[in-house]
Write a protein that holds these residues in place. Sequence first.
Motif, PDB file in Angstrom:
ATOM      1  N   LYS A 157       0.838  -1.184   0.000  1.00  0.00           N
ATOM      2  CA  LYS A 157       0.000   0.000   0.000  1.00  0.00           C
ATOM      3  C   LYS A 157       0.877   1.239   0.000  1.00  0.00           C
ATOM      4  CE  LYS A 157      -0.475  -0.227   4.999  1.00  0.00           C
ATOM      5  NZ  LYS A 157      -1.385  -0.315   6.122  1.00  0.00           N
TER       6      LYS A 157
ATOM      7  N   GLY B 170       0.436  11.740   7.672  1.00  0.00           N
ATOM      8  CA  GLY B 170      -0.555  12.393   8.510  1.00  0.00           C
ATOM      9  C   GLY B 170      -1.760  11.550   8.856  1.00  0.00           C
ATOM     10  N   THR B 171      -1.793  10.305   8.434  1.00  0.00           N
ATOM     11  CA  THR B 171      -2.970   9.486   8.733  1.00  0.00           C
ATOM     12  C   THR B 171      -2.767   8.557   9.913  1.00  0.00           C
ATOM     13  OG1 THR B 171      -2.250   7.823   7.145  1.00  0.00           O
ATOM     14  CG2 THR B 171      -3.783   9.509   6.360  1.00  0.00           C
ATOM     15  N   LYS B 172      -1.535   8.368  10.358  1.00  0.00           N
ATOM     16  CA  LYS B 172      -1.296   7.489  11.500  1.00  0.00           C
ATOM     17  C   LYS B 172      -1.430   8.286  12.790  1.00  0.00           C
ATOM     18  CE  LYS B 172       1.654   3.980   9.537  1.00  0.00           C
ATOM     19  NZ  LYS B 172       2.891   3.230   9.707  1.00  0.00           N
ATOM     20  N   ILE B 173      -2.285   7.789  13.681  1.00  0.00           N
ATOM     21  CA  ILE B 173      -2.420   8.418  14.986  1.00  0.00           C
ATOM     22  C   ILE B 173      -2.232   7.342  16.043  1.00  0.00           C
ATOM     23  CG2 ILE B 173      -3.898  10.310  14.232  1.00  0.00           C
ATOM     24  CD1 ILE B 173      -6.286   8.793  15.247  1.00  0.00           C
TER      25      ILE B 173
ATOM     26  N   GLN C  70      -3.581   9.960  20.974  1.00  0.00           N
ATOM     27  CA  GLN C  70      -4.287  10.914  20.127  1.00  0.00           C
ATOM     28  C   GLN C  70      -5.740  10.497  19.930  1.00  0.00           C
ATOM     29  OE1 GLN C  70      -1.633  10.748  16.773  1.00  0.00           O
ATOM     30  NE2 GLN C  70      -0.730  12.751  17.262  1.00  0.00           N
ATOM     31  N   GLN C  71      -5.996   9.204  19.861  1.00  0.00           N
ATOM     32  CA  GLN C  71      -7.373   8.734  19.733  1.00  0.00           C
ATOM     33  C   GLN C  71      -8.176   9.039  20.990  1.00  0.00           C
ATOM     34  OE1 GLN C  71      -7.286   4.586  18.789  1.00  0.00           O
ATOM     35  NE2 GLN C  71      -6.585   4.924  16.690  1.00  0.00           N
TER      36      GLN C  71
ATOM     37  N   PRO D 274       1.885   4.692   1.509  1.00  0.00           N
ATOM     38  CA  PRO D 274       1.692   5.410   2.773  1.00  0.00           C
ATOM     39  C   PRO D 274       1.212   6.834   2.518  1.00  0.00           C
ATOM     40  CG  PRO D 274       4.016   5.225   2.268  1.00  0.00           C
ATOM     41  CD  PRO D 274       3.282   4.442   1.225  1.00  0.00           C
ATOM     42  N   THR D 275       0.329   7.302   3.362  1.00  0.00           N
ATOM     43  CA  THR D 275      -0.175   8.665   3.274  1.00  0.00           C
ATOM     44  C   THR D 275       0.238   9.398   4.535  1.00  0.00           C
ATOM     45  OG1 THR D 275      -2.076   7.835   2.071  1.00  0.00           O
ATOM     46  CG2 THR D 275      -2.239  10.062   2.937  1.00  0.00           C
TER      47      THR D 275
END
Length: 189
Positions: A134, A139-142, A146-147, A136-137
């Motif tokens: 895949k 800023g999408t991993k939190i 943070q959740q 990687p994008t």
Amino acid sequence: MRSPQDTPPRSRSLRLFSCAVIGAGIALSGCSVFKPSTIQRGSLVEEDDYKKLKIGETTRSDVMDALGSPTGRATFDDNTWLYMSMKQVIVPISFPRVRKQDMVVLTFDQDGILRNMRTLHKDDARYVSMAPGKTPTPGTKINIMQQILGNVGRYNPLSQMSSTYGGSTGPMNSMNGGPGHGGSGNSLP
């Protein structure tokens, strides 16, 4: 209270007959649901229409008159016209299958005269497989903190009430922008 054995034989046979008629109607109506259907997509031009085209003589306007507008054009060459057609069989509770797929590629010169005509079929197709992995994008991993902390302060049960009752925003979720905004905004002169 009556038991099923107390029911007169005539009404019992009437119920059985009506259930049989309803069951037969449902069974026969379902037969058409499971019948495969064929769907045609794209340019539904017959092979005889393509045979009317003559290389070196036919112009773009002649092609438009005979075949209609093309299904598509080449991405970087406006002189290449594509006429695509596909017959697809749709079977209930299954994936659609392509029964027939054709593409006619017409190439014109700068003067608009037909110079080349190719017909491609389903067997000429090149199937492309998906790349593994895949992309990687950023800023999408939190992370878990943070959740958990991301929603702190977002819930305000009084936010849907007007500012009179203690909410920070009005019923339209904007300051001074909704009914009851105290006369500010759109007012008559």
